[in-house]
Design a protein around this motif. Structure first.
Motif, PDB file in Angstrom:
ATOM      1  N   UNK A 251       0.842  -1.192   0.000  1.00 44.87           N
ATOM      2  CA  UNK A 251       0.000   0.000   0.000  1.00 44.87           C
ATOM      3  C   UNK A 251       0.876   1.239   0.000  1.00 44.87           C
ATOM      4  N   UNK A 252       0.473   2.221   0.776  1.00 48.72           N
ATOM      5  CA  UNK A 252       1.245   3.464   0.861  1.00 48.72           C
ATOM      6  C   UNK A 252       2.329   3.349   1.923  1.00 48.72           C
ATOM      7  N   UNK A 253       3.472   3.961   1.653  1.00 50.25           N
ATOM      8  CA  UNK A 253       4.528   4.097   2.656  1.00 50.25           C
ATOM      9  C   UNK A 253       4.426   5.501   3.238  1.00 50.25           C
ATOM     10  N   UNK A 254       4.359   5.593   4.551  1.00 51.07           N
ATOM     11  CA  UNK A 254       4.179   6.887   5.197  1.00 51.07           C
ATOM     12  C   UNK A 254       5.263   7.088   6.255  1.00 51.07           C
ATOM     13  N   UNK A 255       5.539   8.337   6.535  1.00 53.03           N
ATOM     14  CA  UNK A 255       6.530   8.663   7.553  1.00 53.03           C
ATOM     15  C   UNK A 255       6.118   9.951   8.267  1.00 53.03           C
ATOM     16  N   UNK A 256       4.946   9.942   8.909  1.00 55.06           N
ATOM     17  CA  UNK A 256       4.444  11.159   9.548  1.00 55.06           C
ATOM     18  C   UNK A 256       5.164  11.458  10.865  1.00 55.06           C
ATOM     19  N   UNK A 257       4.869  12.624  11.400  1.00 55.20           N
ATOM     20  CA  UNK A 257       5.398  12.979  12.716  1.00 55.20           C
ATOM     21  C   UNK A 257       4.821  12.074  13.801  1.00 55.20           C
ATOM     22  N   UNK A 258       3.555  11.698  13.633  1.00 51.70           N
ATOM     23  CA  UNK A 258       2.880  10.842  14.616  1.00 51.70           C
ATOM     24  C   UNK A 258       2.062   9.788  13.895  1.00 51.70           C
ATOM     25  N   UNK A 259       2.267   8.523  14.263  1.00 51.65           N
ATOM     26  CA  UNK A 259       1.496   7.414  13.701  1.00 51.65           C
ATOM     27  C   UNK A 259       0.844   6.675  14.857  1.00 51.65           C
ATOM     28  N   UNK A 260      -0.480   6.575  14.817  1.00 52.58           N
ATOM     29  CA  UNK A 260      -1.234   5.866  15.854  1.00 52.58           C
ATOM     30  C   UNK A 260      -1.857   4.627  15.235  1.00 52.58           C
ATOM     31  N   UNK A 261      -1.532   3.461  15.793  1.00 51.73           N
ATOM     32  CA  UNK A 261      -2.035   2.181  15.287  1.00 51.73           C
ATOM     33  C   UNK A 261      -3.058   1.628  16.258  1.00 51.73           C
ATOM     34  N   UNK A 262      -4.286   1.492  15.786  1.00 52.92           N
ATOM     35  CA  UNK A 262      -5.373   0.996  16.625  1.00 52.92           C
ATOM     36  C   UNK A 262      -5.788  -0.396  16.153  1.00 52.92           C
ATOM     37  N   UNK A 263      -5.602  -1.394  17.008  1.00 51.57           N
ATOM     38  CA  UNK A 263      -6.026  -2.750  16.656  1.00 51.57           C
ATOM     39  C   UNK A 263      -5.217  -3.369  15.542  1.00 51.57           C
ATOM     40  N   UNK A 264      -3.952  -2.964  15.417  1.00 50.35           N
ATOM     41  CA  UNK A 264      -3.054  -3.502  14.385  1.00 50.35           C
ATOM     42  C   UNK A 264      -1.996  -4.352  15.082  1.00 50.35           C
ATOM     43  N   UNK A 265      -1.890  -5.600  14.686  1.00 51.41           N
ATOM     44  CA  UNK A 265      -0.966  -6.512  15.364  1.00 51.41           C
ATOM     45  C   UNK A 265       0.483  -6.192  15.046  1.00 51.41           C
ATOM     46  N   UNK A 266       0.755  -5.790  13.806  1.00 51.31           N
ATOM     47  CA  UNK A 266       2.115  -5.446  13.437  1.00 51.31           C
ATOM     48  C   UNK A 266       2.781  -6.467  12.546  1.00 51.31           C
ATOM     49  N   UNK A 267       2.054  -6.951  11.528  1.00 51.76           N
ATOM     50  CA  UNK A 267       2.665  -7.848  10.552  1.00 51.76           C
ATOM     51  C   UNK A 267       3.786  -7.119   9.828  1.00 51.76           C
ATOM     52  N   UNK A 268       4.805  -7.860   9.386  1.00 48.19           N
ATOM     53  CA  UNK A 268       5.954  -7.259   8.711  1.00 48.19           C
ATOM     54  C   UNK A 268       5.513  -6.400   7.537  1.00 48.19           C
ATOM     55  N   UNK A 269       4.494  -6.875   6.805  1.00 48.41           N
ATOM     56  CA  UNK A 269       3.995  -6.141   5.641  1.00 48.41           C
ATOM     57  C   UNK A 269       3.540  -4.741   6.037  1.00 48.41           C
ATOM     58  N   UNK A 270       2.914  -4.595   7.196  1.00 45.97           N
ATOM     59  CA  UNK A 270       2.445  -3.280   7.639  1.00 45.97           C
ATOM     60  C   UNK A 270       3.606  -2.437   8.172  1.00 45.97           C
TER      61      UNK A 270
END
Length: 321
Positions: A251-270
């Motif tokens: 998908x998109x690659x992002x690099x914001x000042x703040x990234x909030x992950x809600x209910x995301x396990x953290x697969x390598x792809x993400x």
């Protein structure tokens, strides 16, 4: 100093934030020369904001058919610029179109290609995050003019006012048999949120939101923070949110000042698509979720309890601030 060609992403009236980021990065290597591809008159409209962000030249690659074909006019323009100016490098934003432009340009020039750079030094050495985020490597091109795609958000755009001379790049006639023609355009649903790759704050939801309705909590927090909404591949594949909001390797690659992950396990792809974010906050009910190891701040808990409280607190502070 040598020129550094920068392909300008624009909508005809406005320069994208990613283009300003590229101009900032280009100054580390030489004099930024902004390549504007479009219909006649666009370069003149965009010259002032480009000059304000450090462009020393605006190369106008304009023709009536420039907006009729995908990718090819941009490749043609950059090739012409390289042949004319022998630049130190070519910088392109690492968007879906940008990656294709860069790859085709490198093939035409028989030049080295470095993709998804997150940093760049004055000697042309690029920092990349590779193999799904497992390794950080430093690379440089050893053959031909370096063609580099830069991850949106990797550089902070900086104003560097000056004068930009306008030069013309002549575009060849596009061969319709060898190029994809645009047959129609449909605008994405309008909204008040910033673009995903340009936002300073991104709030993303994963499979843990439980469904499309669960994304309301994600949207409310994003709106309170003035940020964009993202989604993991699992959430997109499940039909919770549209694909254009997917963050990750596919998908998109992002690099914001703040990234909030809600209910995301953290697969390598993400993780590959967001781990260069400046500050990462994760909320997950599973204390073993991999994303908690990456996060600067982790909350083990129910996102539907945590996110609304955070939204309320942000709104309260903005009300008194």
């Amino acid at each position: 100093m040598p020129d550094v060609l920068v392909l300008v992403d624009h909508d005809g009236d406005r320069v994208s934030t990613s283009a300003y980021e590229l101009l900032t990065a280009a100054r580390r290597l030489g004099d930024p020369a902004a390549v504007v591809v479009g219909t006649p008159g666009i370069a003149a409209r965009l010259r002032e904001p480009l000059a304000r962000h450090g462009a020393t030249a605006v190369l106008a690659a304009e023709s009536t058919e420039a907006a009729e074909f995908l990718v090819t006019p941009a490749v043609d323009a950059l090739e012409a610029g390289v042949r004319e100016a022998a630049p130190a490098a070519v910088l392109v934003s690492a968007t879906t179109d940008g990656r294709e432009v860069a790859a085709r340009l490198a093939a035409r020039l028989d030049a080295g290609l470095l993709i998804d750079a997150v940093d760049l030094d004055s000697s042309g050495v690029v920092t990349q995050i590779v193999f799904g985020g497992s390794y950080t490597v430093r690379s440089h091109v050893t053959h031909g003019t370096p063609v580099i795609t830069v991850r949106p958000g990797a550089f902070e755009p900086e104003e560097h006012p000056g004068q930009a001379v306008e030069r013309t790049l002549t575009l060849p006639t596009v061969d319709p048999a060898a190029s994809a023609r645009i047959t129609g355009r449909r605008a994405a649903p309008a909204g008040d949120r910033p673009g995903l790759t340009e936002a300073a704050v991104v709030v993303s939801g994963g499979r843990g939101v439980g469904g499309a309705k669960g994304f309301e909590a994600v949207e409310e927090l994003a709106d309170a923070l003035g940020g964009a909404v993202g989604a993991s591949r699992a959430a997109v594949d499940a039909g919770y949110y549209p694909h254009r909001f997917q963050v990750g390797q596919t998908g998109a690659s992002v690099s914001p000042q703040l990234y909030i992950a809600l209910g995301i396990s953290g697969a390598i792809q993400h993780l590959a698509g967001m781990q260069t974010s400046k500050t990462i906050v994760a909320v997950n009910k599973d204390p073993e979720a991999p994303i908690l190891d990456l996060a600067d701040y982790g909350v083990v808990g129910d996102l539907f309890a945590v996110a609304p409280q955070l939204t309320q607190e942000v709104a309260a502070r903005r009300a008194v601030g």
